[in-house]
Scaffold this motif. Structure first.
Motif, PDB file in Angstrom:
ATOM      1  N   GLU A  38       0.827  -1.210   0.000  1.00 53.55           N
ATOM      2  CA  GLU A  38       0.000   0.000   0.000  1.00 53.55           C
ATOM      3  C   GLU A  38       0.858   1.256   0.000  1.00 53.55           C
ATOM      4  O   GLU A  38       0.591   2.203  -0.753  1.00 53.55           O
ATOM      5  N   LEU A  39       1.900   1.278   0.823  1.00 52.64           N
ATOM      6  CA  LEU A  39       2.796   2.432   0.849  1.00 52.64           C
ATOM      7  C   LEU A  39       3.490   2.593  -0.496  1.00 52.64           C
ATOM      8  O   LEU A  39       3.630   3.723  -1.002  1.00 52.64           O
ATOM      9  N   ALA A  40       3.903   1.491  -1.118  1.00 52.56           N
ATOM     10  CA  ALA A  40       4.564   1.565  -2.426  1.00 52.56           C
ATOM     11  C   ALA A  40       3.632   2.176  -3.471  1.00 52.56           C
ATOM     12  O   ALA A  40       4.053   3.006  -4.283  1.00 52.56           O
ATOM     13  N   ARG A  41       2.386   1.781  -3.451  1.00 50.86           N
ATOM     14  CA  ARG A  41       1.419   2.337  -4.408  1.00 50.86           C
ATOM     15  C   ARG A  41       1.208   3.831  -4.156  1.00 50.86           C
ATOM     16  O   ARG A  41       1.051   4.614  -5.101  1.00 50.86           O
ATOM     17  N   ASN A  42       1.204   4.220  -2.899  1.00 46.81           N
ATOM     18  CA  ASN A  42       1.053   5.645  -2.574  1.00 46.81           C
ATOM     19  C   ASN A  42       2.273   6.440  -3.023  1.00 46.81           C
ATOM     20  O   ASN A  42       2.146   7.588  -3.476  1.00 46.81           O
ATOM     21  N   ILE A  43       3.450   5.846  -2.912  1.00 52.29           N
ATOM     22  CA  ILE A  43       4.674   6.512  -3.378  1.00 52.29           C
ATOM     23  C   ILE A  43       4.624   6.703  -4.887  1.00 52.29           C
ATOM     24  O   ILE A  43       4.914   7.790  -5.413  1.00 52.29           O
ATOM     25  N   ALA A  44       4.230   5.656  -5.598  1.00 52.75           N
ATOM     26  CA  ALA A  44       4.153   5.736  -7.057  1.00 52.75           C
ATOM     27  C   ALA A  44       3.123   6.763  -7.509  1.00 52.75           C
ATOM     28  O   ALA A  44       3.301   7.418  -8.543  1.00 52.75           O
ATOM     29  N   ALA A  45       2.066   6.919  -6.712  1.00 50.43           N
ATOM     30  CA  ALA A  45       1.031   7.901  -7.047  1.00 50.43           C
ATOM     31  C   ALA A  45       1.531   9.330  -6.907  1.00 50.43           C
ATOM     32  O   ALA A  45       0.930  10.260  -7.460  1.00 50.43           O
ATOM     33  N   GLU A  46       2.635   9.517  -6.192  1.00 50.17           N
ATOM     34  CA  GLU A  46       3.194  10.849  -5.983  1.00 50.17           C
ATOM     35  C   GLU A  46       4.003  11.345  -7.177  1.00 50.17           C
ATOM     36  O   GLU A  46       4.267  12.540  -7.282  1.00 50.17           O
ATOM     37  N   SER A  47       4.422  10.434  -8.050  1.00 54.74           N
ATOM     38  CA  SER A  47       5.314  10.844  -9.139  1.00 54.74           C
ATOM     39  C   SER A  47       5.143   9.940 -10.350  1.00 54.74           C
ATOM     40  O   SER A  47       5.121   8.708 -10.213  1.00 54.74           O
ATOM     41  N   ASP A  48       5.064  10.557 -11.518  1.00 55.27           N
ATOM     42  CA  ASP A  48       5.023   9.800 -12.769  1.00 55.27           C
ATOM     43  C   ASP A  48       6.369   9.168 -13.089  1.00 55.27           C
ATOM     44  O   ASP A  48       6.464   8.354 -14.022  1.00 55.27           O
ATOM     45  N   HIS A  49       7.402   9.536 -12.351  1.00 55.43           N
ATOM     46  CA  HIS A  49       8.740   9.018 -12.603  1.00 55.43           C
ATOM     47  C   HIS A  49       9.034   7.751 -11.815  1.00 55.43           C
ATOM     48  O   HIS A  49      10.153   7.225 -11.873  1.00 55.43           O
ATOM     49  N   ILE A  50       8.055   7.257 -11.050  1.00 55.16           N
ATOM     50  CA  ILE A  50       8.238   6.047 -10.259  1.00 55.16           C
ATOM     51  C   ILE A  50       7.339   4.951 -10.818  1.00 55.16           C
ATOM     52  O   ILE A  50       6.124   5.127 -10.919  1.00 55.16           O
ATOM     53  N   THR A  51       7.950   3.833 -11.187  1.00 53.29           N
ATOM     54  CA  THR A  51       7.220   2.694 -11.731  1.00 53.29           C
ATOM     55  C   THR A  51       7.333   1.522 -10.767  1.00 53.29           C
ATOM     56  O   THR A  51       8.444   1.157 -10.355  1.00 53.29           O
ATOM     57  N   LEU A  52       6.211   0.936 -10.419  1.00 53.13           N
ATOM     58  CA  LEU A  52       6.234  -0.214  -9.516  1.00 53.13           C
ATOM     59  C   LEU A  52       6.654  -1.472 -10.266  1.00 53.13           C
ATOM     60  O   LEU A  52       6.234  -1.715 -11.403  1.00 53.13           O
ATOM     61  N   GLN A  53       7.481  -2.258  -9.606  1.00 52.51           N
ATOM     62  CA  GLN A  53       7.897  -3.559 -10.114  1.00 52.51           C
ATOM     63  C   GLN A  53       7.532  -4.621  -9.083  1.00 52.51           C
ATOM     64  O   GLN A  53       7.261  -4.298  -7.917  1.00 52.51           O
TER      65      GLN A  53
END
Length: 339
Positions: free
Chosen positions: A40-55
């Motif tokens: 959940e925290l990872a998804r929230n981090i990715a939502a903060e920036s278009d430069h972060i892609t979840l793997q």
């Protein structure tokens, strides 16, 4: 406004826009892996920036209980900036995460960052007699042995480590970046009614040393622990909480006993309202339950209890139960990944 002035104004605005575009283009594109607890925290981090892609990682186990792990898209992250969001919430999960953390820098990535919001053994940082094991140093040694990536040493992002001297426990093979959750608290305090006179209280001298410079815009109260026989009693050391909304600030909470005793002392000295903030809500054995507004009359004890999402299991357990509010580190972590 003259024509020249208008043209200058337009040119200034255009330059600002160009600078913003350049700044955005210069940002790193980061591939963020994460442990299961931190999804959940990872998804929230990715939502903060278009430069972060979840793997993703396949977190499996063999029949004997040992990890059977697989890092997806391993070929695609070659030459890319890679980060891993970890939660060392128990010894049982550390080995599988360390196995992944040690491999990711070896996959020919451009750089590697470990985000470990809560450094779990931080309060066991010293030896008081021969034979004591300072497990904070052990954990720092484990982290310090992360392999070097093509881009150099691993960056390690940690929030509000328990003792400032622990930064020297890490070897030169990693670059520790020590961040704080205090800006989240100050932003939240600014949202409270202006009629509330805020005072910050520190439960001991250690908390004062860590945080007072970050909160110097507020008057302060300092408590202290004194030994009386076999008991350690909380006393008011300095400051006057009378008639104020007092916010107790510390790095972490375990059982919560010190916070409760501190609240009692502040209320006895006239505090109109008492709240608490800790970056890390550890709360072993569901000790958070003693603070909920249904238990033992504590609904009158703490107006707010703010924690961050550095301990995902706690966040999941407390839900929206009053007086708890979760202040997310997602935006701060997203910024740290650009450093």
């Amino acid at each position: 406004m003259s024509e020249n002035a208008a043209n200058n104004n337009i040119m200034e605005k255009n330059q600002i826009c160009k600078d913003a575009i350049v700044s955005e283009l210069q940002k790193k594109k980061v591939h963020l892996f994460y442990c299961l607890e931190c999804e959940e925290l990872a998804r929230n981090i990715a939502a903060e920036s278009d430069h972060i892609t979840l793997q993703s990682i396949n977190w499996r186990s063999f029949a004997d209980g040992f990890p059977n792990l697989f890092i997806n898209n391993a070929h695609e992250i070659r030459g890319q900036h890679v980060a891993f969001l970890a939660s060392f919430s128990s010894p049982a999960v550390i080995f599988e995460q360390i196995s992944v953390i040690y491999l990711l820098p070896r996959l020919f990535v451009a750089s590697f960052t470990l985000v470990l919001p809560f450094f779990p053994t931080g309060s066991f940082e010293r030896m008081e007699e021969e034979g004591d094991v300072a497990t904070a140093f052990t954990m720092a040694r484990i982290v310090s042995n992360i392999p070097i990536s093509r881009g150099g040493p691993t960056s390690v992002v940690i929030y509000d480590i328990h003792a400032l001297q622990e930064r020297f426990y890490f070897a030169d093979q990693v670059l520790p970046l020590f961040e704080t959750g205090i800006p989240l608290l100050t932003k939240r305090l600014q949202q409270l009614p202006e009629t509330e006179k805020i005072i910050v209280a520190f439960p001991d001298d250690g908390a004062w040393k860590r945080f007072h410079k970050l909160l110097d815009q507020y008057p302060t109260v300092v408590c202290t622990k004194v030994r009386e026989g076999d008991k350690r009693i909380v006393r008011l050391k300095e400051g006057n909480p009378g008639g104020c909304h007092v916010v107790i600030v510390d790095d972490l909470v375990q059982s919560g006993g010190t916070l409760i005793e501190c609240q009692k002392v502040l209320a006895a000295h006239g505090a109109a309202k008492v709240s608490a903030y800790v970056t890390h809500g550890v709360f072993p054995n569901s000790s958070w339950e003693r603070f909920t507004h249904k238990n033992n009359g504590l609904e009158e004890a703490f107006g707010y209890f703010w924690i961050t999402d550095s301990c995902p299991q706690t966040v999941k357990a407390i839900g929206n139960k009053a007086p708890f509010e979760v202040l997310s580190l997602a935006g701060s972590i997203a910024d740290a990944l650009q450093i």
